[in-house]
Design a protein around this motif. Structure first.
Motif, PDB file in Angstrom:
ATOM      1  N   VAL A 186       3.382   0.635   7.404  1.00 14.30           N
ATOM      2  CA  VAL A 186       2.759   1.572   6.466  1.00 14.30           C
ATOM      3  C   VAL A 186       3.147   1.183   5.047  1.00 14.30           C
ATOM      4  O   VAL A 186       4.329   1.036   4.735  1.00 14.30           O
ATOM      5  N   LYS A 193       2.255   1.860   0.695  1.00  9.86           N
ATOM      6  CA  LYS A 193       1.814   2.923  -0.200  1.00  9.86           C
ATOM      7  C   LYS A 193       1.079   2.331  -1.401  1.00  9.86           C
ATOM      8  O   LYS A 193       1.503   1.342  -1.983  1.00  9.86           O
ATOM      9  N   THR A 231      -5.350   7.893   4.284  1.00  4.07           N
ATOM     10  CA  THR A 231      -4.773   6.667   4.827  1.00  4.07           C
ATOM     11  C   THR A 231      -5.862   5.767   5.396  1.00  4.07           C
ATOM     12  O   THR A 231      -6.796   6.242   6.040  1.00  4.07           O
ATOM     13  N   ALA A 241      -1.235   0.076   7.709  1.00  2.00           N
ATOM     14  CA  ALA A 241      -1.797   1.338   7.235  1.00  2.00           C
ATOM     15  C   ALA A 241      -1.492   1.434   5.748  1.00  2.00           C
ATOM     16  O   ALA A 241      -0.367   1.197   5.317  1.00  2.00           O
ATOM     17  N   HIS A 271      -1.300   4.012   2.841  1.00  2.00           N
ATOM     18  CA  HIS A 271      -1.290   5.417   2.449  1.00  2.00           C
ATOM     19  C   HIS A 271      -1.537   5.497   0.946  1.00  2.00           C
ATOM     20  O   HIS A 271      -0.792   4.931   0.154  1.00  2.00           O
TER      21      HIS A 271
END
Length: 373
Positions: free
Chosen positions: A33, A35, A232, A244, A246
């Motif tokens: 994940v 950002k 997301t 992913a 976000h």
């Protein structure tokens, strides 16, 4: 109102039938994940000296043909593919010069026909084959590189609502399932064309209850999956869900529960009570030059970042003056815009109003020529 596709404007960066068993195995998640922080304060529009338009390409239909409105556009294998779900209900294919080649998709009850309309389509980057997805008919209708039908895959064991094509040429499906408490949950699955299940994922929270027909988008980084009402983006590497992204809007993203409640009151309530808040991502693109995120705050907003310079733009319209389009795609170092006849007509109908000439002066010369016509 019907929107007839008229031209593309390209801007450079600033200066056989088969019947198979489609069965799922256990699902799993194993992705990283990352950002991406987006400040929702919009930037200034660009002057004409800050960009160039090297090419305008008109799309030419066959004699008597009405070019369709657009729901999806793909630039691949030296061809341009335009899907119209509502009016012509097919995919029209043009060559790189904008000349009409052929169309695929017919509505009917035959194996090679759509039940009501296409839900989505994909193009295999290696073979050039076209895959037309019909969610209501529960099938994928396949055409070769010349637009000739050759087979249909029937999805007999489940009912996916969305379809994408992985880099390996396999099928990615998004579909709704019910858990033991009869609550809706969501799952992603990858299959090969023979119906063999390769992987399954449950990346979403159980309370997410809304879906869109086309949550899959292609980008240079891989097939992207964007759930509705989500902040997301999930990205496939081949057949594997590996990343992913976000998107952090610094507290300006509405929670799923709030949006679900407001959906019953209509979007007007969202705009009135939560002005400036984000409630959905709609598109993600990334290549070596750019990152583009589209999201909704009642209107579509574009976040665009130049990865080489770090320059960021946040806009509903990127350019000063008349630029009658807001739909664009990343193509290498270019931004490719689609302009319709209706968009030009909307500009021309306001001619004579006090602000019209001042705005026209700020418009790029290449666009002026098409606005004038």
């Amino acid at each position: 109102m019907m929107k007839n596709v008229s031209l593309f404007i390209v801007l450079i960066g600033f200066l056989f039938f088969s019947c198979k068993k489609w069965q799922r195995n256990e699902s799993h998640n194993d992705f990283t994940v990352e950002k991406l922080i987006v400040d929702t304060k919009q930037t200034e529009c660009l002057d004409t000296n800050q960009y160039i338009i090297p090419k305008i390409l008109s799309l030419k239909g066959s004699e008597g043909m009405i070019l369709p409105q657009y729901d999806k556009i793909v630039f691949q294998n030296g061809k341009i593919y335009v899907m119209d779900k509502e009016i012509t209900k097919n995919v029209v294919v043009f060559d790189s010069l904008g000349n009409y080649l052929y169309k695929v998709g017919e509505v009917g009850r035959a194996l090679n026909e759509l039940y009501r309309q296409p839900t989505n389509f994909e193009v295999n980057s290696q073979s050039g084959n076209i895959y037309l997805f019909d969610s209501e008919g529960r099938k994928i209708i396949k055409y070769d590189v010349f637009g000739k039908y050759y087979s249909t895959d029937i999805l007999e064991d489940f009912w996916p609502y969305a379809f994408g094509l992985t880099e390996n040429g396999n099928y990615a499906f998004a579909f709704r399932m019910l858990d033991d408490n009869m609550e809706p949950t969501y799952e992603l699955a990858v299959y090969d064309s023979l119906g063999h299940n390769k992987s399954n994922y449950r990346p979403l929270e159980e309370h997410q209850m809304f879906t869109t027909d086309m949550p899959f988008w292609h980008s240079d980084v891989g097939l992207c999956y964007i759930p509705n009402l989500s902040d997301t983006v999930f990205i496939f590497n081949g057949d594997t869900l590996s990343r992913a992204i976000h998107v952090d809007f610094k507290g300006k993203f509405l929670s799923q529960n709030v949006v679900a409640e407001l959906k019953h009151k209509g979007e007007a309530a969202i705009r009135k009570n939560y002005e400036g808040y984000v409630y959905n991502l709609t598109k993600y693109e990334e290549n070596d030059e750019w990152v583009n995120v589209d999201y909704s705050v009642g209107v579509r907003v574009h976040y665009l970042k130049n990865k080489r310079t770090g320059k960021e733009f946040l806009f509903t319209s990127l350019f000063k003056g008349f630029f009658p389009a807001n739909l664009f795609f990343i193509q290498g170092k270019y931004l490719v815009y689609l302009v319709t006849e209706d968009s030009v007509a909307d500009v021309m109908v306001r001619k004579g109003e006090d602000w019209w000439e001042d705005t026209f002066v700020e418009t790029h010369d290449a666009v002026k020529k098409n606005v004038r016509r």
